[in-house]
Scaffold this active site. Structure first.
Site: not given
Length: 929
Positions: A17, A103, A105, A107, A329, A331, A376
């Site tokens: 990203e 990432d 997640d 998103e 990470y 988040r 995570h």
């Protein structure tokens, strides 16, 4: 002759990203990998106005979502990402495999899916995620490659469509009934409601007074300690916690002694020569466990408490630490630590604090919420061997180092032993001369084994306002025994007032949102930023204070969209999205139920279409007293007093502006009367301009006093007499009104006020800018008043003049003399700062706002940052100034590179004729522009 087969390069294209991660990841992957970045999302739902004309009148037109086709989104590539997409497609042609490493997640999964839809790879595709950018983390990611999780993509797409439906249906209602430009985001509306409800509690709060006694008591050998009155004649002394928010004593099973000033002071006097004795000594074991490793939410809370950082700033700095390989990470709502992390933490705790500081077995933490679902670990230092803060200090900025140290301490402490000790509580009593028995108590905690406290101690939120006094203050206590005699000294009667519930801080509202399971940790920082950017909430110190417009917005939502700002409903939405992410629920069924409804369940569409009449005046009115109402007007809040019975028709009610810095709970009846008493003349008619015949008025506006002309509305007869070009299609009805003439305006000089300005003054102000004449080259010179004072202007050359009065007296010759002097670009006489915000918590230097060559800027003498465009000095707060400086400090100095001379251009090679492209297939699940 058959086309030559594409030669295999063995290259693997890895797409992440963020560009900041590219170099770090490429370094660990080595040869055979080409690492590049999507730079976040590459496409999204467009604004409905940006849709192709043929779609605007279809079921796609309202939301850029096809309501008649299972809520199919109409995606378009961002205009600024088209070049990026073309570059990725070119690289993909040279690759034999595609690794989507966005990432891990929802998103990130969605970004990977969008890349897949747009790039249309013809090579094998793998999905992987780097939870930490270290050699070990990269290796683990390559060992755990998988397929794209379409259920996660569905959950993210559902959330995106849900937010579009919610915002685009409800926001227009706010525009019509409250003010243009407002928004009604799903989570931001609930967060704003929390802040408004807390302010309502503060506004309704009635303070109660109570008294107690504090004294110093000494043993025969001179050891002394402080104690507080706890009971009188066996009845516990009432304290702040015994009163409700209406100032009344709560119903208590035990008898309470509510002391007033007279009874407390008389008791002090009657205890003057009393002997005291210890009545009990009680020791209780004390054990305290370490806090779990950081999640996104707890990191934001702790950084707010300990570092005074906003959630937004915390996440920006955490992002940089992750991208550069210092932490995992950032988040996540998981508190899980890998075996490697647990081993690293226990090893460092042993090395630094001794073997006894580490328990026999590793600690295992479990998330409080069953909804915790991100794939995570907790936020921790990266790597299988943690780098100590001292090892990375030289490679990090001050703020990065501070946050890394906080994460490192929390992680190491989470694997350390409990802190142990005991709590001692001592009670002593004496009989006053009026026979009242006064009992005092003192308590203190003694830590006998520090355990994890040697490394880290978690911060706490205040439960009441900053003026609240701790009810359980600890004391240093001497060794005492029951029956031991004590001498009382310095007995003092103290009065107290109960305090209202404390306003939310960024830390406490994040904790509240998490407790209620509203939103996701990754959304908290943007949610708080949004409600502040929209003007719903401002910060006073660290507290979140709602604006009056937030009261109007929340009232409208509560009265007409109650279900959608209900805390439980918003939390259930997250549970539903989790079910979609696990493949337990169909996306289209859920969206149909939410928007269209089913059976006895009304959908959002039905609610919006059946709102009925909404009284905008009532929505924007808040009762202060029986005859005083606060109105939220177009130009800000103001007070209005109701007209008395029998008032003459046409009588204007008394009004007074409400200062922007006055918090809602501070607008009491007494304050309202004070504002009325001190209110200036807000509007004054000065007369008529003899040249135009228009009325001239002076007004006290939101940004200062000014004069303006009143442009009268055209009468029906005047409209009918307009030339034919003003009519629609040449027909007399309905006529097209001419464009409104913009009235001339002029700010009053500093020496003027609405009360004192005259018609003559006003006409002079409305005549500006004043033309003085031309110079020798024929260039016009004018004089006018500006944001930073009066000045001359000749083309692009501006020169300041000494005073506002000179605007009307300076001559052309005087102006030419000023222009004959060289323009001062060097050192100017020192001028006072435009604003001051006290000491910066990081640099410990004074923060000021100065007027620079390119506009106002914030500085602490070391770091400078321009005041953001669109932010006025009046709106700028101390917290914003600290955050802007911290962000600039964290980014470091701008790297400047010498410009290289461009090589001579070669004539372009002749291109072969382009082959006809095969017909495109429609992209799965979406329409791409």
């Amino acid at each position: 002759m058959p086309a030559k087969a594409k030669e295999k390069t063995g290259k693997k294209l890895v797409i992440v990203e963020s560009p900041a991660k590219v170099k770090s990841i490429a370094k660990y992957l080595g040869e055979g990998f080409d690492v590049d970045a999507s730079v976040g999302h590459i496409r999204d739902l467009p604004q409905p106005s940006e849709l192709p004309t043929e779609l605007k009148k279809t079921s796609v037109g309202k939301f850029a979502v096809d309501l008649d086709n299972d809520f199919e989104p109409y995606y378009v590539v961002y205009p600024d990402k088209k070049k990026r997409v073309s570059e990725l497609k070119a690289k993909l042609k040279e690759a034999d495999e595609l690794y989507l490493a966005t990432d891990a997640d929802r998103e990130g999964e969605a970004i990977a899916w969008h890349l897949l839809q747009v790039l249309k790879p013809k090579v094998p595709v793998r999905r992987l995620a780097f939870t930490e950018i270290t050699k070990e983390g990269i290796a683990r990611a390559l060992e755990n490659m998988r397929e794209l999780d379409t259920d996660l993509v569905d959950a993210q797409e559902t959330r995106r469509v849900l937010d579009r439906l919610y915002g685009y249906e409800i926001s227009p209602v706010l525009w019509r009934k409250v003010a243009r430009g407002l928004s009604a985001g799903r989570v931001q509306s609930v967060a704003t409601r929390l802040v408004v409800e807390r302010e309502r509690e503060r506004m309704a709060f009635i303070s109660a007074g109570y008294w107690d006694i504090k004294g110093t008591f000494a043993t025969s050998n001179g050891e002394s300690f402080a104690a507080k009155l706890s009971a009188v004649d066996g009845a516990r002394v009432a304290s702040g916690r015994d009163f409700d928010d209406r100032g009344q004593l709560k119903t208590a099973r035990t008898k309470l002694a509510h002391l007033d000033q007279a009874s407390a002071e008389s008791l002090v006097a009657n205890l003057a020569n009393t002997d005291f004795a210890v009545t009990s000594v009680e020791d209780k074991p004390y054990t305290r466990r370490p806090a779990a490793p950081f999640t996104t939410s707890t990191l934001q809370q702790e950084a707010s408490r300990k570092l005074r950082w906003s959630s937004k700033l915390t996440m920006q700095i955490a992002q940089r630490l992750y991208e550069n390989g210092y932490i995992t990470y950032m988040r996540t709502d998981s508190v899980f630590l890998s075996n490697e992390a647990v081993t690293a933490a226990r090893k460092q705790a042993t090395e630094l604090y001794g073997a006894e500081s580490v328990p026999d077995k590793p600690r295992v933490y479990k998330a409080k919420s069953d909804a915790a679902q991100e794939a995570h670990e907790a936020i921790r230092p990266a790597g299988d061997m943690f780098r100590r803060p001292t090892d990375v200090r030289s490679s990090l900025s001050k703020d990065e180092y501070t946050l890394y140290e906080l994460i490192w301490k929390r992680t190491v402490a989470s694997q350390m032993a409990d802190a142990k000790g005991f709590t001692a509580t001592i009670k002593l009593a004496g009989t006053a001369s009026d026979s009242r028995v006064a009992e005092f108590s003192a308590s203190g905690t003694v830590i006998t084994f520090r355990g994890f406290l040697s490394a880290y101690e978690e911060g706490k939120d205040q439960e009441r306002s900053e003026n609240a006094e701790s009810e359980n203050a600890e004391a240093r206590l001497p060794q005492l025994a029951t029956g031991q005699q004590l001498a009382g000294d310095e007995l003092t009667a103290l009065g107290h007032e109960t305090t209202p519930p404390a306003r939310y801080t960024e830390a406490s509202i994040v904790a509240e949102l998490e407790k209620r399971e509203i939103g996701r940790p990754s959304t908290y920082a943007p949610t708080i930023s949004t409600i502040m950017d929209r003007g719903y909430v401002t910060k006073r110190g660290g507290a979140l204070v709602p604006s009056w417009i937030a009261f109007s917005v929340i009232r409208l939502l509560e009265e007409h969209f109650a279900q959608y700002v209900d805390y439980d409903f918003t939390a259930r939405l997250e549970d539903d999205l989790d079910e979609i992410a696990k493949g337990q629920r169909a996306r289209t069924d859920w969206l149909n139920l939410f928007y269209f409804g089913k059976d006895n369940s009304e959908g959002l569409k039905h609610v919006v279409e059946n709102l009925g009449d909404i009284d905008a005046r009532a929505i924007n009115s808040i009762k202060i007293t029986d005859d005083i109402t606060l109105r939220v007007g177009k130009f800000g809040p103001y007070l209005e007093r109701a007209l008395p019975e029998g008032a003459e028709e046409g009588t204007e009610p008394q009004r007074a502006n409400v200062p922007e810095d006055l918090a809602p709970d501070e607008l009491t009846a007494e304050k309202a009367e004070e504002l009325f008493a001190n209110s200036k003349v807000s509007e004054k008619e000065l007369g008529v301009d003899p040249e135009t015949g228009r009325k001239i008025v002076a007004k006290d506006g939101r940004y200062g006093a000014y004069v303006t002309e009143v442009i009268p509305e055209l009468t029906e007869a005047e409209i009918a007499a307009l030339p034919v070009e003003y009519y629609k299609n040449g027909k007399p009805k309905p006529p097209k009104k001419p464009a409104k003439v913009k009235p001339r305006t002029g700010s009053l000089f500093k020496s003027m006020s609405v009360e004192t300005v005259t018609l003559e003054d006003a006409l002079k102000l409305l005549s500006l800018p004043r033309v003085l004449g031309t110079d020798a080259e024929g260039e016009e010179i004018t004089v006018q008043n500006g944001r930073f004072g009066p000045y001359l202007k000749k083309g692009s050359d501006s020169r300041s003049i000494e005073s506002e009065e000179q605007i009307f007296t300076i001559t052309l010759d005087e102006a030419l003399a000023i222009y004959a002097q060289p323009k001062q670009r060097g050192r100017r006489a020192a001028v006072p700062p435009l604003a001051e915000f006290g000491v910066d918590p990081t640099s410990e230097k004074n923060i000021v706002v100065k007027d620079g060559r390119f506009g106002p800027y914030i500085t602490d003498g070391v770091t400078n940052i321009t005041v953001p465009r669109g932010t006025s000095l009046e709106e700028l707060t101390r917290d914003q100034a600290i955050e802007l400086l911290a962000d600039k400090r964290a980014r470091g100095p701008v790297k400047r590179t010498a410009a290289k001379k461009a090589p001579a251009k070669k004539a372009p090679a002749k291109k072969p004729a382009a082959k006809k492209a095969p017909a495109k297939k429609p992209a799965a699940k979406s329409t791409e522009k």
